[in-house]
Motif scaffolding. Sequence first.
Motif, PDB file in Angstrom:
ATOM      1  N   ALA A 156      34.127 -82.365 -48.193  1.00 13.06           N
ATOM      2  CA  ALA A 156      34.432 -81.436 -49.535  1.00 13.06           C
ATOM      3  C   ALA A 156      35.951 -82.113 -50.150  1.00 13.06           C
ATOM      4  O   ALA A 156      36.714 -82.937 -49.576  1.00 13.06           O
ATOM      5  N   VAL A 157      35.856 -81.982 -51.420  1.00 13.75           N
ATOM      6  CA  VAL A 157      37.059 -82.674 -52.337  1.00 13.75           C
ATOM      7  C   VAL A 157      37.604 -81.342 -53.078  1.00 13.75           C
ATOM      8  O   VAL A 157      36.833 -80.626 -53.851  1.00 13.75           O
ATOM      9  N   VAL A 158      39.143 -80.996 -53.211  1.00  9.93           N
ATOM     10  CA  VAL A 158      39.587 -80.463 -53.753  1.00  9.93           C
ATOM     11  C   VAL A 158      40.591 -81.287 -54.858  1.00  9.93           C
ATOM     12  O   VAL A 158      41.474 -82.094 -54.188  1.00  9.93           O
ATOM     13  N   ILE A 159      40.583 -81.060 -56.078  1.00  7.29           N
ATOM     14  CA  ILE A 159      41.478 -81.666 -57.085  1.00  7.29           C
ATOM     15  C   ILE A 159      42.392 -80.582 -57.527  1.00  7.29           C
ATOM     16  O   ILE A 159      41.980 -79.562 -58.164  1.00  7.29           O
ATOM     17  N   VAL A 160      43.672 -80.808 -57.384  1.00  8.09           N
ATOM     18  CA  VAL A 160      44.771 -79.827 -57.842  1.00  8.09           C
ATOM     19  C   VAL A 160      45.504 -80.431 -59.120  1.00  8.09           C
ATOM     20  O   VAL A 160      46.125 -81.396 -58.981  1.00  8.09           O
ATOM     21  N   ASP A 161      45.272 -79.856 -60.271  1.00 13.99           N
ATOM     22  CA  ASP A 161      46.150 -80.429 -61.421  1.00 13.99           C
ATOM     23  C   ASP A 161      47.167 -79.770 -61.814  1.00 13.99           C
ATOM     24  O   ASP A 161      47.234 -78.521 -62.023  1.00 13.99           O
ATOM     25  N   ASN A 162      48.077 -80.512 -61.926  1.00 11.58           N
ATOM     26  CA  ASN A 162      49.467 -79.854 -62.373  1.00 11.58           C
ATOM     27  C   ASN A 162      49.820 -80.002 -64.022  1.00 11.58           C
ATOM     28  O   ASN A 162      50.752 -80.262 -64.320  1.00 11.58           O
ATOM     29  N   ALA A 163      48.831 -79.215 -64.619  1.00 13.34           N
ATOM     30  CA  ALA A 163      48.766 -78.689 -66.007  1.00 13.34           C
ATOM     31  C   ALA A 163      49.088 -80.293 -66.737  1.00 13.34           C
ATOM     32  O   ALA A 163      50.075 -80.314 -67.551  1.00 13.34           O
ATOM     33  N   SER A 164      48.158 -81.340 -66.624  1.00 15.93           N
ATOM     34  CA  SER A 164      48.312 -82.679 -67.246  1.00 15.93           C
ATOM     35  C   SER A 164      48.341 -82.210 -68.665  1.00 15.93           C
ATOM     36  O   SER A 164      47.241 -81.947 -69.270  1.00 15.93           O
ATOM     37  N   PRO A 165      49.343 -82.981 -69.366  1.00 20.98           N
ATOM     38  CA  PRO A 165      49.457 -82.851 -70.875  1.00 20.98           C
ATOM     39  C   PRO A 165      48.102 -83.468 -71.521  1.00 20.98           C
ATOM     40  O   PRO A 165      47.780 -82.981 -72.481  1.00 20.98           O
ATOM     41  N   ARG A 166      47.603 -84.471 -70.864  1.00 25.03           N
ATOM     42  CA  ARG A 166      46.337 -85.090 -71.439  1.00 25.03           C
ATOM     43  C   ARG A 166      45.038 -84.445 -71.227  1.00 25.03           C
ATOM     44  O   ARG A 166      43.897 -84.919 -71.362  1.00 25.03           O
ATOM     45  N   GLY A 167      45.220 -83.478 -70.227  1.00 23.86           N
ATOM     46  CA  GLY A 167      43.940 -82.646 -69.813  1.00 23.86           C
ATOM     47  C   GLY A 167      43.154 -83.073 -68.657  1.00 23.86           C
ATOM     48  O   GLY A 167      43.617 -84.178 -68.151  1.00 23.86           O
ATOM     49  N   THR A 168      42.010 -82.515 -68.657  1.00 18.47           N
ATOM     50  CA  THR A 168      41.198 -82.839 -67.476  1.00 18.47           C
ATOM     51  C   THR A 168      39.670 -83.194 -67.951  1.00 18.47           C
ATOM     52  O   THR A 168      38.973 -82.647 -67.149  1.00 18.47           O
ATOM     53  N   ALA A 169      39.497 -83.864 -69.084  1.00 17.45           N
ATOM     54  CA  ALA A 169      38.237 -84.128 -69.552  1.00 17.45           C
ATOM     55  C   ALA A 169      37.435 -85.017 -68.491  1.00 17.45           C
ATOM     56  O   ALA A 169      36.195 -84.834 -68.620  1.00 17.45           O
ATOM     57  N   TRP A 170      38.221 -85.607 -67.633  1.00 15.53           N
ATOM     58  CA  TRP A 170      37.563 -86.592 -66.488  1.00 15.53           C
ATOM     59  C   TRP A 170      36.479 -85.763 -65.771  1.00 15.53           C
ATOM     60  O   TRP A 170      35.698 -86.339 -64.978  1.00 15.53           O
ATOM     61  N   GLN A 171      36.818 -84.464 -65.677  1.00 19.88           N
ATOM     62  CA  GLN A 171      35.839 -83.654 -64.676  1.00 19.88           C
ATOM     63  C   GLN A 171      34.436 -84.005 -65.034  1.00 19.88           C
ATOM     64  O   GLN A 171      33.339 -83.800 -63.809  1.00 19.88           O
ATOM     65  N   LYS A 172      34.193 -84.098 -66.409  1.00 16.83           N
ATOM     66  CA  LYS A 172      32.499 -84.291 -66.696  1.00 16.83           C
ATOM     67  C   LYS A 172      31.965 -85.503 -66.130  1.00 16.83           C
ATOM     68  O   LYS A 172      30.773 -85.386 -66.134  1.00 16.83           O
TER      69      LYS A 172
END
Length: 295
Positions: A42-58
């Motif tokens: 399993a993979v869990v990614i925790v994002d620390n409110a990246s100013p550049r966002g998390t569009a990479w999720q797609k």
Amino acid sequence: MTAVPAASSSSPTLADVTVVFVTYNSAAVILRAVASVPAACAVVIVDNASPRGTAWQKELTRPATVLDMGRNAGFGTACNAGARAAQTRFVMFLNPDATLEEEALPRLLAACATYGEPLILMPAMADESGRLMRKEGTIFEKVPRSARLKEAEIAGDYCTRFVHGGAFLVSRETFEDLGGFDEQIFLYHEDDDLSLRALARKVAITVVPGARVMHAQGGSSTPGMGQTFRINRFKQQSENYVRAKYGRSGSRFLRACKLAGGCVLALCMLNLHRFMVRAGKLRGLFDPVAAPHRK
């Protein structure tokens, strides 16, 4: 010191592992890191409110749980959130600018079955050139590079006294028993603190050289002079906290004199980067220290 094998009641599998990443403006590296994780994990990614966002999720090519912290909560706090979200027996913490070699996790799990718990397992970490990245002591017992083990001197798995936060495997039970990462530490030296608690509780920290991780240092963020200053200010703040937590504060005046001298020398050499490193630490030296969290 060589790790001593011990019997294990059950042999863990890849399905028993959740790999936890913490991201902050990590779009340039996170996709490659996630792609290196075996499909059974399993993979869990925790994002620390990246100013550049998390569009990479797609663009993720495999299932992953993405947690938005809603703020930049710091590395340790985000790791703890990822561990709580995990549903598996083991958690592997991995930097977003690191990639697992194909046999890395199977070899770590084999070592776990051999040595038994509680323990913390680390792969060998190498940079893009293949040079091993090794630190063998905590903040209070620094081992100079000249005294560290050379690759040719390593014949097998061995115990060490430092957990590199960039890549390590631990059971959730052991991690919880240790109290996880100290959330008073925003960034840097949280692994020193975890190491000191593991050593105090006689939790073995074992390196498995046959398991390898490639770590692109600095690949998860864009360097700059202002960032260099901030990073080193954070480092010094964290060092102040850890020293206070373990009653090892020492003389702030002597450390300030040393850092100020480093600033002057860097200016004389016209080395702006080195100046910003020393200046950031000098500024951080006089920042308030939070009350230590003891667990």
